[in-house]
Design an enzyme around this catalytic site. Structure first.
Site, mmCIF file in Angstrom:
data_model
loop_
_atom_site.group_PDB
_atom_site.id
_atom_site.type_symbol
_atom_site.label_atom_id
_atom_site.label_comp_id
_atom_site.label_asym_id
_atom_site.label_seq_id
_atom_site.Cartn_x
_atom_site.Cartn_y
_atom_site.Cartn_z
ATOM 1 N N SER A 129 43.167 -5.960 8.145
ATOM 2 C CA SER A 129 42.756 -6.150 9.450
ATOM 3 C C SER A 129 41.425 -5.305 9.893
ATOM 4 O O SER A 129 40.476 -5.291 9.668
ATOM 5 C CB SER A 129 43.923 -6.174 10.244
ATOM 6 O OG SER A 129 43.747 -6.424 11.643
ATOM 7 N N HIS A 286 48.636 -13.485 10.249
ATOM 8 C CA HIS A 286 47.813 -12.382 10.084
ATOM 9 C C HIS A 286 48.301 -11.305 9.343
ATOM 10 O O HIS A 286 47.681 -10.407 8.439
ATOM 11 C CB HIS A 286 47.798 -11.698 11.463
ATOM 12 C CG HIS A 286 46.634 -10.815 11.479
ATOM 13 N ND1 HIS A 286 45.216 -10.668 10.963
ATOM 14 C CD2 HIS A 286 46.896 -9.579 11.922
ATOM 15 C CE1 HIS A 286 44.949 -9.602 11.090
ATOM 16 N NE2 HIS A 286 45.666 -8.924 11.774
#
Length: 308
Positions: A129, A286
């Protein structure tokens, strides 16, 4: 390995469209710096009981995370690949110093400084991320800084963060205002902003006893206000022209199939910045490393073994 074609035809950058929705742990205090210098980062070192002798791996966490998030995976990769792993705390996270500047260029400065400080050559840079955009930034700015990169569920584009992140910040600010004395109190407040228990537990890993003996309530080790003001910067990417900046060494992109951060529309621009990239899809959202650690481990091990 689910590899895409090595070369992908040019495409306009998505920015021109609408946004697409041996060493012990080193601990440092709550430093704050107004300068633009690289900060000295805290880290954990994993060497598989002294057996790891290969090229180093440097592991970067995501927003609101820390080196602790990657501890189990770091140990597994060190064991499987016989390589030492340095799991970092990026600025404004974990035990690393705080600074008002929280842009990807600054995060890349810190990471490059760490590589130089520890004389790490031919390193693999892994980032999730926020960490993924950091390793991409460093690789594009200075391709000689590393041998290859692994970017986990992020792409080299300007792409809005999900609406969850501002809620995370708002909830943590409410916890701060309440001056809670137990994690249970904090969780009750945070629940109004973050419904997912696992994410609340992840965020509350940052809640600690104050280092100031005069403060009798729990505090966040991360500077919540600074990170809240930096959310737009975390959505951006500092490079827009693949003709000027390119990383021609191997690159692995790992994306969660239930996440929107690396959509099919971003693949051509990934190919222009990183013409030797490979793609692996993992059945998860995610939070790839925590949601499907075994699939992530296999993808990384297979990719890096191919490079040997």
């Amino acid at each position: 390995m689910n590899a895409l074609p090595r070369r992908i035809p040019p495409l306009l950058h998505p920015k021109h469209f609408n946004r697409i929705s041996i060493h012990p742990q080193i601990s440092r205090g709550f430093e704050t710096s107004a300068s633009l210098r690289a900060l000295d980062l805290a880290f954990d070192y994993h060497e598989n009981g002294g057996k790891a002798t290969g090229a180093p791996i440097v592991f970067l966490h995501g927003l609101f995370g820390s080196k602790k998030n990657n501890r189990s995976m770091s140990k597994a990769l060190s064991r499987d690949l016989n390589r030492p792993v340095y799991a970092l705390d990026l600025r404004n996270h974990g035990d690393s110093p705080h600074d008002k500047n929280h842009k990807y260029t600054a995060l890349a400065d810190d990471t490059e400084g760490f590589l130089q400080q520890h004389n790490l050559k031919d390193a693999t840079l892994i980032g999730h991320s926020m960490g993924a955009k950091t390793v991409m930034t460093l690789a594009l700015r200075n391709p000689d800084s590393c041998a290859n990169i692994i970017a986990v569920d992020n792409a080299p584009v300007d792409a809005a963060l999900t609406s969850d992140f501002p809620k995370f910040v708002m909830g943590m600010q409410k916890v701060e205002e309440a001056k809670v004395k137990t994690p249970k109190e904090a969780d009750k407040i945070l629940e109004a902003y973050v419904k997912d228990l696992l994410i609340r537990q992840f965020l509350l890993l940052n809640l600690i006893k104050s280092p100031d003996p005069a403060v009798d309530h729990l505090v966040f080790r991360i500077p919540v206000r600074i990170l809240g003001h930096s959310l737009d910067d975390m959505a951006d990417f500092p490079f827009t022209d693949p003709e000027k900046h390119q990383f021609t060494k191997p690159a692995l992109f790992v994306r969660g199939t239930k996440s929107h951060y690396v959509s099919d529309e971003t693949l051509p621009i990934i190919g222009r910045f990183f013409p030797r990239f490979e793609l692996v899809d993992v059945d998860c959202g995610h939070w790839v490393i925590s949601e499907n650690p075994e699939a992530f481990r296999r993808a990384v091990v297979e990719f890096l073994q191919e490079q040997d």
